[in-house]
Design a protein around this motif. Structure first.
Motif, PDB file in Angstrom:
ATOM      1  N   GLY A 183      -1.462 -18.895   9.007  1.00 53.72           N
ATOM      2  CA  GLY A 183      -2.283 -17.553   8.577  1.00 53.72           C
ATOM      3  C   GLY A 183      -1.381 -15.880   8.448  1.00 53.72           C
ATOM      4  N   GLU A 184      -2.781 -14.616   8.838  1.00 52.27           N
ATOM      5  CA  GLU A 184      -2.835 -13.699   8.883  1.00 52.27           C
ATOM      6  C   GLU A 184      -1.399 -13.065   9.738  1.00 52.27           C
ATOM      7  OE1 GLU A 184      -5.197  -9.637   6.480  1.00 52.27           O
ATOM      8  OE2 GLU A 184      -5.187 -10.150   8.942  1.00 52.27           O
ATOM      9  N   LEU A 185      -0.489 -12.780   9.428  1.00 44.85           N
ATOM     10  CA  LEU A 185       0.593 -12.675  10.533  1.00 44.85           C
ATOM     11  C   LEU A 185       1.185 -11.280  10.743  1.00 44.85           C
ATOM     12  CD1 LEU A 185       1.799 -14.442  13.191  1.00 44.85           C
ATOM     13  CD2 LEU A 185       4.399 -13.794  11.625  1.00 44.85           C
ATOM     14  N   PRO A 186       0.590 -10.117  11.768  1.00 40.06           N
ATOM     15  CA  PRO A 186       0.892  -8.701  11.591  1.00 40.06           C
ATOM     16  C   PRO A 186       2.249  -8.303  12.174  1.00 40.06           C
ATOM     17  CG  PRO A 186      -0.879  -9.656  13.656  1.00 40.06           C
ATOM     18  CD  PRO A 186      -0.295 -10.511  12.454  1.00 40.06           C
ATOM     19  N   MET A 187       2.474  -7.718  12.253  1.00 36.98           N
ATOM     20  CA  MET A 187       3.907  -7.320  12.683  1.00 36.98           C
ATOM     21  C   MET A 187       4.300  -5.689  12.704  1.00 36.98           C
ATOM     22  SD  MET A 187       6.767  -8.613  10.025  1.00 36.98           S
ATOM     23  CE  MET A 187       5.970 -10.503  10.355  1.00 36.98           C
ATOM     24  N   HIS A 188       4.919  -4.784  12.823  1.00 40.51           N
ATOM     25  CA  HIS A 188       5.956  -3.766  12.518  1.00 40.51           C
ATOM     26  C   HIS A 188       5.818  -3.394  11.541  1.00 40.51           C
ATOM     27  CE1 HIS A 188       9.268  -5.668  14.279  1.00 40.51           C
ATOM     28  NE2 HIS A 188      10.104  -4.570  13.235  1.00 40.51           N
ATOM     29  N   ASN A 189       6.371  -2.233  10.875  1.00 37.90           N
ATOM     30  CA  ASN A 189       6.182  -2.450   9.490  1.00 37.90           C
ATOM     31  C   ASN A 189       8.080  -2.266   9.085  1.00 37.90           C
ATOM     32  OD1 ASN A 189       6.801  -1.531   6.436  1.00 37.90           O
ATOM     33  ND2 ASN A 189       4.535  -0.185   6.874  1.00 37.90           N
ATOM     34  N   VAL A 190       8.931  -1.254   8.447  1.00 39.04           N
ATOM     35  CA  VAL A 190      10.248  -0.908   8.091  1.00 39.04           C
ATOM     36  C   VAL A 190      10.034   1.032   8.680  1.00 39.04           C
ATOM     37  CG1 VAL A 190      12.038  -0.625   6.921  1.00 39.04           C
ATOM     38  CG2 VAL A 190      10.261  -2.870   6.366  1.00 39.04           C
ATOM     39  N   PHE A 191      10.759   0.855   9.730  1.00 37.26           N
ATOM     40  CA  PHE A 191      11.360   2.139   9.862  1.00 37.26           C
ATOM     41  C   PHE A 191      12.892   2.700   9.859  1.00 37.26           C
ATOM     42  CE2 PHE A 191       7.970   0.066  12.988  1.00 37.26           C
ATOM     43  CZ  PHE A 191       6.722   0.575  12.270  1.00 37.26           C
ATOM     44  N   PRO A 192      13.254   3.672   9.496  1.00 37.35           N
ATOM     45  CA  PRO A 192      12.575   4.944   8.873  1.00 37.35           C
ATOM     46  C   PRO A 192      11.879   4.784   8.146  1.00 37.35           C
ATOM     47  CG  PRO A 192      14.847   5.651   8.886  1.00 37.35           C
ATOM     48  CD  PRO A 192      14.416   3.440   9.176  1.00 37.35           C
ATOM     49  N   ARG A 193      11.211   5.309   7.678  1.00 37.84           N
ATOM     50  CA  ARG A 193      10.005   5.736   6.265  1.00 37.84           C
ATOM     51  C   ARG A 193      11.516   6.926   5.263  1.00 37.84           C
ATOM     52  NH1 ARG A 193       4.733   4.495   7.562  1.00 37.84           N
ATOM     53  NH2 ARG A 193       4.262   3.767   9.862  1.00 37.84           N
ATOM     54  N   LEU A 194      11.430   5.692   4.147  1.00 36.82           N
ATOM     55  CA  LEU A 194      11.993   6.758   3.137  1.00 36.82           C
ATOM     56  C   LEU A 194      10.903   7.456   2.155  1.00 36.82           C
ATOM     57  CD1 LEU A 194      14.366   5.789   4.485  1.00 36.82           C
ATOM     58  CD2 LEU A 194      15.512   5.578   2.560  1.00 36.82           C
ATOM     59  N   GLY A 195      11.097   8.562   1.793  1.00 38.91           N
ATOM     60  CA  GLY A 195      10.468   9.241   1.077  1.00 38.91           C
ATOM     61  C   GLY A 195      10.624   8.837  -0.718  1.00 38.91           C
ATOM     62  N   GLU A 196      11.242   8.543  -0.885  1.00 40.87           N
ATOM     63  CA  GLU A 196      11.593   7.526  -2.508  1.00 40.87           C
ATOM     64  C   GLU A 196      11.725   6.044  -2.661  1.00 40.87           C
ATOM     65  OE1 GLU A 196      11.229  10.155  -4.977  1.00 40.87           O
ATOM     66  OE2 GLU A 196      10.554  12.242  -3.324  1.00 40.87           O
ATOM     67  N   THR A 197      12.844   5.893  -1.407  1.00 41.10           N
ATOM     68  CA  THR A 197      13.166   4.400  -2.141  1.00 41.10           C
ATOM     69  C   THR A 197      12.920   4.054   0.101  1.00 41.10           C
ATOM     70  OG1 THR A 197      15.165   5.024  -1.096  1.00 41.10           O
ATOM     71  CG2 THR A 197      14.746   5.135  -3.558  1.00 41.10           C
ATOM     72  N   PRO A 198      11.370   4.171  -0.391  1.00 39.68           N
ATOM     73  CA  PRO A 198      11.583   3.344   0.737  1.00 39.68           C
ATOM     74  C   PRO A 198      11.227   1.520   1.540  1.00 39.68           C
ATOM     75  CG  PRO A 198       9.062   3.271   0.015  1.00 39.68           C
ATOM     76  CD  PRO A 198      10.405   4.315  -0.680  1.00 39.68           C
ATOM     77  N   GLY A 199      11.858   1.327   2.154  1.00 46.99           N
ATOM     78  CA  GLY A 199      12.326  -0.536   2.434  1.00 46.99           C
ATOM     79  C   GLY A 199      10.538  -1.551   2.581  1.00 46.99           C
ATOM     80  N   MET A 211      27.128  -9.105  -7.173  1.00 45.06           N
ATOM     81  CA  MET A 211      26.555  -8.302  -6.432  1.00 45.06           C
ATOM     82  C   MET A 211      25.123  -8.638  -6.766  1.00 45.06           C
ATOM     83  SD  MET A 211      29.098  -8.347  -4.008  1.00 45.06           S
ATOM     84  CE  MET A 211      30.676  -8.222  -4.027  1.00 45.06           C
ATOM     85  N   PRO A 212      24.068  -8.381  -6.054  1.00 41.92           N
ATOM     86  CA  PRO A 212      22.493  -8.139  -6.752  1.00 41.92           C
ATOM     87  C   PRO A 212      22.923  -7.029  -7.547  1.00 41.92           C
ATOM     88  CG  PRO A 212      22.277  -8.691  -3.984  1.00 41.92           C
ATOM     89  CD  PRO A 212      23.937  -7.633  -4.285  1.00 41.92           C
ATOM     90  N   THR A 213      21.747  -7.117  -8.633  1.00 42.77           N
ATOM     91  CA  THR A 213      22.165  -5.515  -9.259  1.00 42.77           C
ATOM     92  C   THR A 213      20.523  -5.334  -9.810  1.00 42.77           C
ATOM     93  OG1 THR A 213      21.162  -7.716 -10.664  1.00 42.77           O
ATOM     94  CG2 THR A 213      23.380  -7.716 -11.035  1.00 42.77           C
ATOM     95  N   ASP A 214      19.401  -5.632  -8.817  1.00 39.56           N
ATOM     96  CA  ASP A 214      18.028  -4.872  -8.880  1.00 39.56           C
ATOM     97  C   ASP A 214      18.640  -3.695  -7.868  1.00 39.56           C
ATOM     98  OD1 ASP A 214      15.821  -4.535  -8.737  1.00 39.56           O
ATOM     99  OD2 ASP A 214      14.431  -5.877  -8.590  1.00 39.56           O
ATOM    100  N   SER A 215      18.589  -2.740  -8.281  1.00 43.95           N
ATOM    101  CA  SER A 215      19.142  -0.915  -8.011  1.00 43.95           C
ATOM    102  C   SER A 215      17.503  -0.470  -7.653  1.00 43.95           C
ATOM    103  CB  SER A 215      20.139  -0.902  -7.452  1.00 43.95           C
ATOM    104  OG  SER A 215      20.110  -0.093  -9.256  1.00 43.95           O
ATOM    105  N   SER A 216      16.383  -0.868  -7.561  1.00 45.79           N
ATOM    106  CA  SER A 216      15.084  -0.219  -8.154  1.00 45.79           C
ATOM    107  C   SER A 216      14.901   0.771  -7.359  1.00 45.79           C
ATOM    108  CB  SER A 216      13.601  -0.734  -9.415  1.00 45.79           C
ATOM    109  OG  SER A 216      13.425  -1.943  -8.960  1.00 45.79           O
ATOM    110  N   ALA A 217      13.787   1.584  -7.100  1.00 45.30           N
ATOM    111  CA  ALA A 217      13.466   2.011  -6.275  1.00 45.30           C
ATOM    112  C   ALA A 217      12.240   1.013  -5.197  1.00 45.30           C
ATOM    113  CB  ALA A 217      12.569   3.106  -6.476  1.00 45.30           C
ATOM    114  N   SER A 218      11.440   0.132  -5.708  1.00 44.37           N
ATOM    115  CA  SER A 218      11.018  -1.036  -5.313  1.00 44.37           C
ATOM    116  C   SER A 218      11.550  -1.616  -4.217  1.00 44.37           C
ATOM    117  CB  SER A 218       9.502  -1.270  -6.290  1.00 44.37           C
ATOM    118  OG  SER A 218      10.321  -1.987  -7.654  1.00 44.37           O
ATOM    119  N   ALA A 219      13.073  -1.851  -4.875  1.00 45.81           N
ATOM    120  CA  ALA A 219      13.337  -3.004  -4.351  1.00 45.81           C
ATOM    121  C   ALA A 219      14.174  -2.619  -3.133  1.00 45.81           C
ATOM    122  CB  ALA A 219      14.958  -3.308  -5.156  1.00 45.81           C
TER     123      ALA A 219
END
Length: 404
Positions: A351-367, A1-9
Motif C-alpha cells: 500500500g502507501e509507503l512513506p520514505m525520506h525524500n531526495v536530499f540535497p535539494r536542487l533548485g532547478e533540477t531536483p532529484g 547512454m540514456p538521452t533524457d536530460s530534461s530537468a524533470s528527469a
C-alpha cells in the motif's frame, strides 16, 4: 547512454549505471545516483536476488520495508555472474554504461573477467566504483569487511556510547552508508574528470576510510596533544552547555548553547542574565571546565516547565533546542510536511509507503523518487531485449539454464 536530460528527469539523466553490488554500501551509492536521475541497472542472482530483499525487522506480507527504499529508481535484471554466459551479458551491459558500482571482495571481478583493465578495453570512459571494507590495496584488502568492522577500525565505535559501557553502534548502518555516499561523490568527480581527459578511472571507497573521514581532529589530538577521545555519552568534553535536559512532563529536550553569544541568550531566557558574566560561565573554556555544575543548574530550570512551554521559551529567545525525534514525531512535524521531507509512493502489496525524500535539494533540477524497489528480474525484457537486442528465444534459453 540514456538521452533524457530534461530537468524533470534529474541532473544525472544522461548517465547509465550498472550495479553489481548487494546489501548496503554499494547499493546505497546506486540509490543516490538513481535519486538524481541516473538509469541504474541492478544485476541480481537469479532466484534469490539481493539479500536486502529479505532484510529488515518488520516484514508485512513477507516483504522487506528496506528494499523499496535502497532499490528505488533501479531496474532489476537477473544475471549469474559466476557463469561465462552471465559474464558476457555483464560485459555487454558495461560497454553501454558510464559507471559500474560493485562491492565484491577485491579480485572477484578479475577472476570473472570483469576487472577494470578488461572492461576499459572496450569502454575507455568507464568509471568503476569499488566499495569494500578495506580498499583495493594494502595488507587487509583481501579480508571480508562489513560496515561494523569499518566503523570500529575507523574510530567511530570507540567514541560512541556512554563512558561506563562497551563501545556501541549508532542504530543505523552508518559505516556502509558513509562508504556509499563517498562512492557516489567519487563517481561524479570521476565523471567530471572524464569530460577533460576522455578516460574513466577506478573510484576506491573503503568503509573504514569513509568513517575515518568523519573523525574530525581525532588524529592530531592524539599525536600532537596526547589526548585520546573517549565515549562521553550525550556531551562533548569541554563544550557546554550542549546536553539533554528534562522537562516537567518527563520529555527530554536537547539544548545547544555553547557559543558565548548563544549562552548569553539562554541566560536571559532563564531570567538569570548574570550567568553570562559569571567567571564560571562567561567564556567557552570556563563553561567547559564547569560543565557538570552548569548542566545541573540548567536541568533544574528546564524541569520546571512542560516541554511545549520550554521549547517555546527557548525558540523565542533564539536558543537552539529541540526534541529527540522518533519516526512518530517526524510524521507529526509541520516542518517535515512543509518541506516534503517525507514522501509517499504506492506499493502493490504494502500500500502507501512513506520514505525520506531526495536530499540535497536542487533548485532547478531536483532529484525524484520515480519508482520503488523492483521485482526480481522485472526489467529483463527491457534491458536484455530492447537494450542488448536479445531475441525472445535467446532470453528463454538463458533463463532455462539459470543464467538470467
Amino acid at each position: 547512454m540514456p538521452t533524457d536530460s530534461s530537468a524533470s528527469a534529474g541532473p544525472l539523466a544522461d548517465l547509465r549505471v550498472v550495479e553489481m553490488a548487494q546489501l548496503i554500501a554499494g547499493p546505497f551509492c546506486g540509490q543516490l545516483l538513481g535519486d538524481f536521475g541516473a538509469e541504474v541497472i541492478k544485476l541480481e542472482p537469479p532466484g534469490t536476488g539481493d539479500p536486502m530483499r529479505q532484510w529488515g525487522r518488520e516484514k508485512p506480507h513477507g516483504r522487506s520495508l528496506w528494499w523499496p527504499i535502497i532499490a528505488r529508481n533501479k531496474k532489476s535484471v537477473t544475471c549469474d555472474l559466476r557463469t561465462p554466459e552471465g559474464q558476457d551479458l555483464a560485459r555487454r551491459l558495461v560497454d553501454q554504461a558510464d559507471i559500474v558500482v560493485e562491492n565484491l571482495r577485491p579480485g572477484t571481478l578479475e577472476r570473472w573477467g570483469l576487472g577494470f583493465d578488461r572492461l576499459r578495453e572496450t569502454n575507455p570512459g568507464l568509471v568503476m566504483v569499488r566499495v569494500t571494507g578495506f580498499g583495493q590495496t594494502g595488507p587487509y584488502a583481501p579480508r571480508a569487511g562489513y560496515g561494523s568492522i569499518g566503523e570500529a577500525m575507523g574510530g567511530l565505535r570507540h567514541v560512541t556510547g556512554d563512558p561506563g559501557s562497551p563501545p556501541s553502534r549508532t542504530g543505523i548502518s552508518l559505516g556502509d552508508s558513509l562508504a556509499g555516499l563517498f562512492a557516489a561523490l567519487g563517481a561524479l568527480a570521476a565523471v567530471n574528470g572524464r569530460r577533460r581527459t576522455g578516460r574513466g578511472q577506478v573510484v576506491d571507497s573503503a568503509i573504514y576510510e569513509a568513517v575515518l573521514a568523519m573523525m574530525e581532529s581525532l588524529l592530531p589530538e592524539w599525536e600532537v596533544a596526547g589526548y585520546q577521545r573517549e565515549r562521553t555519552g550525550p556531551v562533548l568534553p569541554n563544550v557546554a552547555p550542549s546536553n539533554v535536559y528534562p522537562a516537567k512532563d518527563g520529555e527530554m529536550v536537547l539544548i545547544a548553547a555553547n557559543q558565548d553569544t548563544v549562552f548569553k541568550r539562554l541566560a536571559a531566557v532563564m531570567d538569570h542574565p548574570e550567568l553570562s558574566t559569571d567567571d564560571r560561565y562567561a567564556t567557552h573554556a570556563a563553561r567547559g571546565h564547569n560543565m557538570a555544575e552548569l548542566d545541573e543548574l540548567i536541568s533544574g530550570w528546564t524541569a520546571s516547565f512542560g516541554v511545549e512551554e520550554l521549547l517555546a521559551r527557548l525558540h523565542d529567545g533564539g536558543v537552539p533546542a529541540g526534541r529527540i525525534y522518533t519516526a512518530r514525531d517526524m510524521f507529526a512535524d509541520p516542518h517535515f510536511a512543509a518541506r516534503e521531507a517525507i514522501i509517499r509512493l504506492v506499493h502493490p502489496e504494502l500500500g502507501e509507503l512513506p520514505m525520506h525524500n531526495v536530499f540535497p535539494r536542487l533548485g532547478e533540477t531536483p532529484g525524484t523518487v520515480r519508482a520503488l524497489g523492483p521485482l526480481l528480474g522485472e526489467h529483463n525484457t527491457e534491458i536484455y531485449g530492447d537494450l542488448l537486442g536479445l531475441g525472445e528465444k535467446e532470453r528463454a534459453a538463458l533463463a532455462e539454464c539459470g543464467v538470467i
